[in-house]
Design a protein around this motif. Structure first.
Motif, mmCIF file in Angstrom:
data_model
loop_
_atom_site.group_PDB
_atom_site.id
_atom_site.type_symbol
_atom_site.label_atom_id
_atom_site.label_comp_id
_atom_site.label_asym_id
_atom_site.label_seq_id
_atom_site.Cartn_x
_atom_site.Cartn_y
_atom_site.Cartn_z
ATOM 1 N N PHE A 6 0.858 -1.184 0.000
ATOM 2 C CA PHE A 6 0.000 0.000 0.000
ATOM 3 C C PHE A 6 0.893 1.232 0.000
ATOM 4 C CE2 PHE A 6 -2.414 3.226 2.444
ATOM 5 C CZ PHE A 6 -3.542 3.313 1.643
ATOM 6 N N CYS A 8 1.071 5.448 -0.018
ATOM 7 C CA CYS A 8 0.333 6.691 0.196
ATOM 8 C C CYS A 8 1.281 7.748 0.765
ATOM 9 C CB CYS A 8 -0.868 6.482 1.103
ATOM 10 S SG CYS A 8 -0.449 6.050 2.782
ATOM 11 N N LYS A 9 0.733 8.908 1.020
ATOM 12 C CA LYS A 9 1.511 10.019 1.578
ATOM 13 C C LYS A 9 0.849 10.446 2.878
ATOM 14 C CE LYS A 9 3.283 14.563 0.313
ATOM 15 N NZ LYS A 9 3.432 15.505 -0.795
ATOM 16 N N SER A 25 -4.788 10.703 7.981
ATOM 17 C CA SER A 25 -5.344 10.130 6.755
ATOM 18 C C SER A 25 -4.359 10.368 5.629
ATOM 19 C CB SER A 25 -6.712 10.737 6.429
ATOM 20 O OG SER A 25 -6.599 12.122 6.231
ATOM 21 N N CYS A 26 -4.534 9.624 4.570
ATOM 22 C CA CYS A 26 -3.643 9.763 3.419
ATOM 23 C C CYS A 26 -3.871 11.120 2.761
ATOM 24 C CB CYS A 26 -3.907 8.654 2.407
ATOM 25 S SG CYS A 26 -3.511 7.009 3.019
ATOM 26 N N MET A 29 -1.725 12.604 -3.412
ATOM 27 C CA MET A 29 -0.420 12.255 -3.988
ATOM 28 C C MET A 29 -0.192 12.923 -5.333
ATOM 29 S SD MET A 29 -0.631 8.183 -3.120
ATOM 30 C CE MET A 29 0.986 7.770 -3.752
ATOM 31 N N SER A 68 -6.727 4.329 -6.486
ATOM 32 C CA SER A 68 -8.005 4.648 -5.836
ATOM 33 C C SER A 68 -8.896 5.405 -6.824
ATOM 34 C CB SER A 68 -7.767 5.466 -4.567
ATOM 35 O OG SER A 68 -7.295 6.757 -4.883
ATOM 36 N N LEU A 73 -5.375 11.429 -6.493
ATOM 37 C CA LEU A 73 -5.286 10.120 -5.838
ATOM 38 C C LEU A 73 -4.702 10.263 -4.441
ATOM 39 C CD1 LEU A 73 -3.875 8.048 -8.809
ATOM 40 C CD2 LEU A 73 -6.200 8.020 -7.938
ATOM 41 N N ASN A 74 -5.175 9.396 -3.539
ATOM 42 C CA ASN A 74 -4.610 9.390 -2.201
ATOM 43 C C ASN A 74 -3.963 8.052 -1.841
ATOM 44 O OD1 ASN A 74 -6.808 7.784 -1.699
ATOM 45 N ND2 ASN A 74 -7.858 9.228 -0.384
ATOM 46 N N SER A 75 -3.963 7.098 -2.776
ATOM 47 C CA SER A 75 -3.301 5.823 -2.509
ATOM 48 C C SER A 75 -3.115 5.025 -3.791
ATOM 49 C CB SER A 75 -4.095 4.986 -1.499
ATOM 50 O OG SER A 75 -5.340 4.592 -2.044
ATOM 51 N N CYS A 94 9.364 5.786 -4.223
ATOM 52 C CA CYS A 94 8.540 6.318 -3.133
ATOM 53 C C CYS A 94 9.239 7.489 -2.445
ATOM 54 C CB CYS A 94 8.230 5.223 -2.113
ATOM 55 S SG CYS A 94 6.998 4.043 -2.691
ATOM 56 N N TRP A 99 6.408 9.550 -0.691
ATOM 57 C CA TRP A 99 5.381 8.565 -0.373
ATOM 58 C C TRP A 99 5.955 7.510 0.564
ATOM 59 C CZ3 TRP A 99 4.406 7.534 -6.240
ATOM 60 C CH2 TRP A 99 3.817 8.669 -6.827
#
Length: 137
Positions: A6, A8-9, A25-26, A29, A68, A73-75, A94, A99
């Motif tokens: 997975f 995310c940031k 929360s993420c 990105m 997503s 996008l968040n993931s 990453c 990320w």
């Protein structure tokens, strides 16, 4: 069957999923186009069968990219069926983008781990015990 990662940031760097508070929360990105371009820059030849799913096949094996539904996008979820050779460039990717990549089986963030390919190797060992499973490079 794959080793799932997975990506995310977050607002700060974590080493394990247990450190993430309920208020975290993420973060965004990038746009779908930016994320697809970032994936394609690292995984040359990645194909996009639809806006939310990309596939890469290379010398080290294959990676599926599940994006997503959000834009930005968040993931990203990586479905890895490859050798450990895929891990180092993925971690560099990453870090370059700010990320974090979490191996879903262990809950550890790979770029913070002294042995980021450990989760992949554990998954491969498990996979190799299952009759009829394909042996990737």
């Amino acid at each position: 069957m794959s080793w799932d990662v997975f990506v995310c940031k977050f607002s700060r760097t974590y080493t394990h999923v247990d450190q993430i508070g309920n208020d975290e929360s993420c973060l965004p990105m990038g746009s779908r186009a930016e994320i697809q371009a970032a994936i394609s820059a690292l995984f040359a030849g990645a194909g996009w069968r639809d806006p939310a799913w990309g596939d890469y096949q290379g010398p080290a094996g294959s990676v599926g990219f599940n994006l997503s539904d959000d834009d930005p996008l968040n993931s990203i979820m990586l479905h890895v069926r490859a050798s450990a050779a895929i891990v180092a460039p993925s971690m560099e990717w990453c870090l370059r983008h700010g990320w974090q990549a979490m191996g879903t089986s262990a809950g550890t963030f790979l770029e913070q781990s002294p042995v980021p390919e450990q989760g992949l190797r554990q998954w491969m060992a498990y996979r190799d015990k299952i009759p009829g499973q394909r042996q990737d490079p």
